[in-house]
Design a protein around this motif. Structure first.
Motif, PDB file in Angstrom:
ATOM      1  N   ARG A 123      -3.102   2.228 -13.825  1.00 45.00           N
ATOM      2  CA  ARG A 123      -2.103   1.532 -14.638  1.00 45.00           C
ATOM      3  C   ARG A 123      -0.723   2.180 -14.490  1.00 45.00           C
ATOM      4  NH1 ARG A 123      -3.191  -2.153 -17.959  1.00 45.00           N
ATOM      5  NH2 ARG A 123      -5.352  -1.569 -18.245  1.00 45.00           N
ATOM      6  N   SER A 124      -0.649   3.516 -14.558  1.00 44.36           N
ATOM      7  CA  SER A 124       0.653   4.185 -14.449  1.00 44.36           C
ATOM      8  C   SER A 124       1.257   3.984 -13.057  1.00 44.36           C
ATOM      9  CB  SER A 124       0.543   5.679 -14.788  1.00 44.36           C
ATOM     10  OG  SER A 124      -0.253   6.371 -13.845  1.00 44.36           O
ATOM     11  N   VAL A 125       0.414   3.978 -12.041  1.00 45.82           N
ATOM     12  CA  VAL A 125       0.910   3.773 -10.675  1.00 45.82           C
ATOM     13  C   VAL A 125       1.357   2.330 -10.480  1.00 45.82           C
ATOM     14  CG1 VAL A 125       0.238   3.767  -8.230  1.00 45.82           C
ATOM     15  CG2 VAL A 125      -0.420   5.678  -9.708  1.00 45.82           C
ATOM     16  N   ALA A 126       0.597   1.372 -11.000  1.00 45.56           N
ATOM     17  CA  ALA A 126       0.985  -0.040 -10.880  1.00 45.56           C
ATOM     18  C   ALA A 126       2.343  -0.273 -11.539  1.00 45.56           C
ATOM     19  CB  ALA A 126      -0.078  -0.937 -11.509  1.00 45.56           C
ATOM     20  N   ALA A 127       2.541   0.319 -12.707  1.00 43.50           N
ATOM     21  CA  ALA A 127       3.822   0.160 -13.401  1.00 43.50           C
ATOM     22  C   ALA A 127       4.952   0.790 -12.584  1.00 43.50           C
ATOM     23  CB  ALA A 127       3.745   0.793 -14.791  1.00 43.50           C
ATOM     24  N   GLU A 128       4.713   1.971 -12.051  1.00 42.54           N
ATOM     25  CA  GLU A 128       5.741   2.663 -11.268  1.00 42.54           C
ATOM     26  C   GLU A 128       6.063   1.915  -9.976  1.00 42.54           C
ATOM     27  OE1 GLU A 128       8.560   5.436 -10.132  1.00 42.54           O
ATOM     28  OE2 GLU A 128       7.570   5.324 -12.072  1.00 42.54           O
ATOM     29  N   ALA A 129       5.048   1.338  -9.345  1.00 43.65           N
ATOM     30  CA  ALA A 129       5.241   0.617  -8.076  1.00 43.65           C
ATOM     31  C   ALA A 129       5.698  -0.819  -8.294  1.00 43.65           C
ATOM     32  CB  ALA A 129       3.943   0.626  -7.276  1.00 43.65           C
ATOM     33  N   ASP A 130       5.659  -1.261  -9.549  1.00 42.14           N
ATOM     34  CA  ASP A 130       6.003  -2.638  -9.887  1.00 42.14           C
ATOM     35  C   ASP A 130       5.122  -3.633  -9.118  1.00 42.14           C
ATOM     36  OD1 ASP A 130       7.322  -4.636 -11.282  1.00 42.14           O
ATOM     37  OD2 ASP A 130       8.917  -4.814  -9.778  1.00 42.14           O
ATOM     38  N   VAL A 131       3.813  -3.378  -9.202  1.00 43.33           N
ATOM     39  CA  VAL A 131       2.811  -4.261  -8.595  1.00 43.33           C
ATOM     40  C   VAL A 131       1.757  -4.572  -9.650  1.00 43.33           C
ATOM     41  CG1 VAL A 131       3.177  -3.312  -6.272  1.00 43.33           C
ATOM     42  CG2 VAL A 131       1.363  -2.368  -7.719  1.00 43.33           C
ATOM     43  N   PRO A 132       1.003  -5.639  -9.459  1.00 42.92           N
ATOM     44  CA  PRO A 132      -0.083  -5.920 -10.398  1.00 42.92           C
ATOM     45  C   PRO A 132      -1.140  -4.811 -10.369  1.00 42.92           C
ATOM     46  CG  PRO A 132       0.333  -7.804  -8.952  1.00 42.92           C
ATOM     47  CD  PRO A 132       1.130  -6.656  -8.425  1.00 42.92           C
ATOM     48  N   LEU A 133      -1.758  -4.573 -11.499  1.00 43.82           N
ATOM     49  CA  LEU A 133      -2.796  -3.545 -11.595  1.00 43.82           C
ATOM     50  C   LEU A 133      -3.877  -3.753 -10.539  1.00 43.82           C
ATOM     51  CD1 LEU A 133      -4.055  -1.123 -13.040  1.00 43.82           C
ATOM     52  CD2 LEU A 133      -5.064  -2.731 -14.672  1.00 43.82           C
ATOM     53  N   GLY A 134      -4.244  -4.993 -10.291  1.00 40.22           N
ATOM     54  CA  GLY A 134      -5.282  -5.279  -9.302  1.00 40.22           C
ATOM     55  C   GLY A 134      -4.921  -4.814  -7.900  1.00 40.22           C
ATOM     56  N   ARG A 167       0.841  -1.205   0.000  1.00 36.21           N
ATOM     57  CA  ARG A 167       0.000   0.000   0.000  1.00 36.21           C
ATOM     58  C   ARG A 167       0.875   1.254   0.000  1.00 36.21           C
ATOM     59  NH1 ARG A 167      -2.800   3.788   2.990  1.00 36.21           N
ATOM     60  NH2 ARG A 167      -4.959   4.045   2.372  1.00 36.21           N
ATOM     61  N   GLN A 168       1.904   1.255   0.848  1.00 37.09           N
ATOM     62  CA  GLN A 168       2.803   2.409   0.920  1.00 37.09           C
ATOM     63  C   GLN A 168       3.570   2.589  -0.379  1.00 37.09           C
ATOM     64  OE1 GLN A 168       3.015   4.783   3.420  1.00 37.09           O
ATOM     65  NE2 GLN A 168       4.127   5.790   1.770  1.00 37.09           N
ATOM     66  N   ARG A 169       4.006   1.499  -0.987  1.00 34.24           N
ATOM     67  CA  ARG A 169       4.718   1.598  -2.273  1.00 34.24           C
ATOM     68  C   ARG A 169       3.816   2.181  -3.346  1.00 34.24           C
ATOM     69  NH1 ARG A 169       6.176  -3.721  -1.683  1.00 34.24           N
ATOM     70  NH2 ARG A 169       5.403  -4.222  -3.767  1.00 34.24           N
ATOM     71  N   ILE A 170       2.542   1.855  -3.287  1.00 36.60           N
ATOM     72  CA  ILE A 170       1.586   2.396  -4.261  1.00 36.60           C
ATOM     73  C   ILE A 170       1.426   3.899  -4.055  1.00 36.60           C
ATOM     74  CG2 ILE A 170      -0.848   2.373  -4.945  1.00 36.60           C
ATOM     75  CD1 ILE A 170      -0.768  -0.706  -4.347  1.00 36.60           C
ATOM     76  N   ILE A 171       1.317   4.336  -2.805  1.00 39.24           N
ATOM     77  CA  ILE A 171       1.212   5.781  -2.524  1.00 39.24           C
ATOM     78  C   ILE A 171       2.469   6.497  -2.997  1.00 39.24           C
ATOM     79  CG2 ILE A 171       1.051   7.537  -0.713  1.00 39.24           C
ATOM     80  CD1 ILE A 171      -0.598   5.440   0.914  1.00 39.24           C
ATOM     81  N   ASP A 172       3.631   5.952  -2.660  1.00 40.09           N
ATOM     82  CA  ASP A 172       4.897   6.563  -3.087  1.00 40.09           C
ATOM     83  C   ASP A 172       4.982   6.636  -4.611  1.00 40.09           C
ATOM     84  OD1 ASP A 172       5.635   6.771  -0.403  1.00 40.09           O
ATOM     85  OD2 ASP A 172       6.893   4.976  -0.449  1.00 40.09           O
ATOM     86  N   ALA A 173       4.530   5.583  -5.267  1.00 40.01           N
ATOM     87  CA  ALA A 173       4.538   5.570  -6.735  1.00 40.01           C
ATOM     88  C   ALA A 173       3.596   6.627  -7.292  1.00 40.01           C
ATOM     89  CB  ALA A 173       4.155   4.183  -7.252  1.00 40.01           C
TER      90      ALA A 173
END
Length: 179
Positions: free
Chosen positions: A36-47, A14-20
């Protein structure tokens, strides 16, 4: 039959997503923010982004709240320094230390104009600064000081001009001691 993928417990996701999200807004502006842009930046699945933040406004609220927490500097008066001088110095430190960060924080703050979900967080930030200043002056003057500091900050950020600490000190002094 293939085995189902093993889910990893990832308490920092969750924190990595916010930071991304903050990095995406810093690089591309709010218009460039998407799950999508945040998932790519955080290197997490879109879901993962939609699991933690159902809407982009939910994600922006979390990002603005984090930016607010990072901004909450303690107002420390140096020996012999008056309040106007301390505020002008602090404003200069904030604007000069990392202009990109200041631009990002104001972009998130001003996004509340078009995104009502952000307004309570923007109001919390304003109230927190007023409360900090009210320890040094009355609440009405504290609000006026915040308004002047916001105005100076926006002028510097929008025009690209260098921060002028003596000018800021003069304006803040006028609010504290009207003619």
């Amino acid at each position: 039959m293939a085995a189902a993928p093993v889910r990893r417990y990832d308490p920092e996701r969750r924190q990595r997503i916010i930071d991304a999200a903050i990095r995406v807004v810093g690089a591309k502006g709010i218009a460039g923010l998407s799950h999508r842009s945040v998932a790519a930046e955080a290197d997490v699945p879109l879901g993962s982004t939609t699991y933690h933040f159902k809407t982009l406004d939910d994600l922006l609220v979390a990002a603005l709240r984090q930016a607010n927490e990072a901004y909450a500097p303690a107002l420390v008066l140096r020996g012999g320094e008056d309040l106007a001088g301390a505020l002008a110095r602090l404003l200069g430190e904030l604007l000069d230390a990392d202009r990109g960060r200041a631009e990002l924080e104001y972009e998130l703050y001003l996004a509340a104009l078009r995104r009502p979900a952000l307004r309570p967080v923007a109001a919390e930030w304003c109230e927190a600064v007023v409360t900090a200043l009210a320890d040094h002056t009355d609440p009405v003057t504290a609000r006026a000081l915040v308004a002047v500091m916001d105005g100076i900050s926006l002028q510097v950020l929008l025009t690209g001009t260098p921060y002028d600490e003596p000018y800021a000190r003069d304006l803040l002094t006028r609010v504290l001691r009207p003619a």
